[in-house]
Write a protein that holds these residues in place. Structure first.
Motif, PDB file in Angstrom:
ATOM      1  N   TYR A 143      -3.756   1.076  -1.681  1.00 43.00           N
ATOM      2  CA  TYR A 143      -4.927   1.050  -2.562  1.00 43.00           C
ATOM      3  C   TYR A 143      -6.022   0.138  -2.000  1.00 43.00           C
ATOM      4  CZ  TYR A 143      -2.115   3.435  -6.140  1.00 43.00           C
ATOM      5  OH  TYR A 143      -1.348   4.327  -6.835  1.00 43.00           O
ATOM      6  N   GLY A 155      -0.732   4.040 -11.270  1.00 39.55           N
ATOM      7  CA  GLY A 155      -0.275   5.424 -11.444  1.00 39.55           C
ATOM      8  C   GLY A 155       0.349   5.628 -12.808  1.00 39.55           C
ATOM      9  N   LEU A 186       3.516   7.874  -4.370  1.00 46.38           N
ATOM     10  CA  LEU A 186       2.323   7.766  -5.217  1.00 46.38           C
ATOM     11  C   LEU A 186       2.342   8.785  -6.347  1.00 46.38           C
ATOM     12  CD1 LEU A 186      -0.250   7.200  -2.359  1.00 46.38           C
ATOM     13  CD2 LEU A 186       0.309   5.545  -4.153  1.00 46.38           C
ATOM     14  N   SER A 203       0.087  -1.253  -8.043  1.00 47.80           N
ATOM     15  CA  SER A 203       1.218  -0.321  -8.051  1.00 47.80           C
ATOM     16  C   SER A 203       1.500   0.214  -9.454  1.00 47.80           C
ATOM     17  CB  SER A 203       2.466  -1.025  -7.505  1.00 47.80           C
ATOM     18  OG  SER A 203       2.791  -2.145  -8.311  1.00 47.80           O
ATOM     19  N   MET A 238       2.391  -0.156  -1.818  1.00 48.73           N
ATOM     20  CA  MET A 238       1.427   0.621  -2.598  1.00 48.73           C
ATOM     21  C   MET A 238       0.109  -0.137  -2.758  1.00 48.73           C
ATOM     22  SD  MET A 238       3.896   2.284  -5.495  1.00 48.73           S
ATOM     23  CE  MET A 238       2.576   3.173  -6.304  1.00 48.73           C
TER      24      MET A 238
END
Length: 190
Positions: A129, A142, A32, A139, A125
């Motif tokens: 979330y 970030g 992450l 994903s 990912m």
């Protein structure tokens, strides 16, 4: 298609607090943070090998050189790793059992040598979330948050373009999410 959500600091903290209690906590945190603090694409994270991240002394490098095969646009680029991310990555690296430089930096139980694919890491990912109930997070959030956060601190779009590995400045500009705090600071400059 809607763009991925940009994170507020407290939303990222909420996700990191959740990950702290999960299986493979250090690995998931490192994954992450590579997207949020270095702006890597999920496919680039999945493609990382030990030798990309660690030097001969098994210490995290200050610069990760991605080969053309590891990037979306097939153009090699350098990712700069700040000190706080280096500390996080080192903590994770110290837990790894293998030291083979060609192995995946993020091995999986099923494919330890190869590690995640871009697709399986995206699913992983997105699942994190979803569990944290961050509406609109993907994903790619970030990476978008990384670019927006730097823009809000006054980093020029040409530097952002280079850090993101974009070919066109318009692509980088589309990543920047303008918010009320940015507008308030802007008008205070008058």
């Amino acid at each position: 298609m809607a763009q991925a959500k940009t994170f507020k600091a407290e939303e990222l903290e909420r996700v990191l607090d959740y990950v702290k209690l999960s299986k493979h906590a250090q690995r998931n945190r490192a994954i992450l943070l590579l997207t949020h603090w270095a702006g890597l694409r999920v496919g680039e994270v999945a493609a990382l090998r030990m030798c990309d991240v660690l030097d001969a002394n098994l210490m995290v490098k200050s610069e990760i050189r991605l080969s053309a095969e590891q990037t979306k646009g097939a153009i090699a680029r350098t990712v700069f790793v700040n000190e706080k991310l280096r500390v996080e990555l080192q903590g994770y690296a110290d837990t790894l059992k293998t030291r083979d430089p060609q192995w995946a930096f993020f091995p999986t139980q099923k494919f330890p040598r190869r590690g995640f694919t871009a697709n399986t890491l995206t699913q992983h990912m997105n699942g994190i979330y979803r569990q944290c109930q961050i509406e609109g997070a993907t994903s790619h959030s970030g990476r978008r948050s990384f670019i927006t956060n730097l823009a809000s601190k006054g980093i020029g779009v040409r530097v952002l373009m280079s850090l993101a590995g974009h070919k066109n400045i318009s692509t980088t500009q589309a990543y920047i999410d303008v918010n009320d705090d940015m507008k308030r600071r802007a008008v205070e400059l008058i």
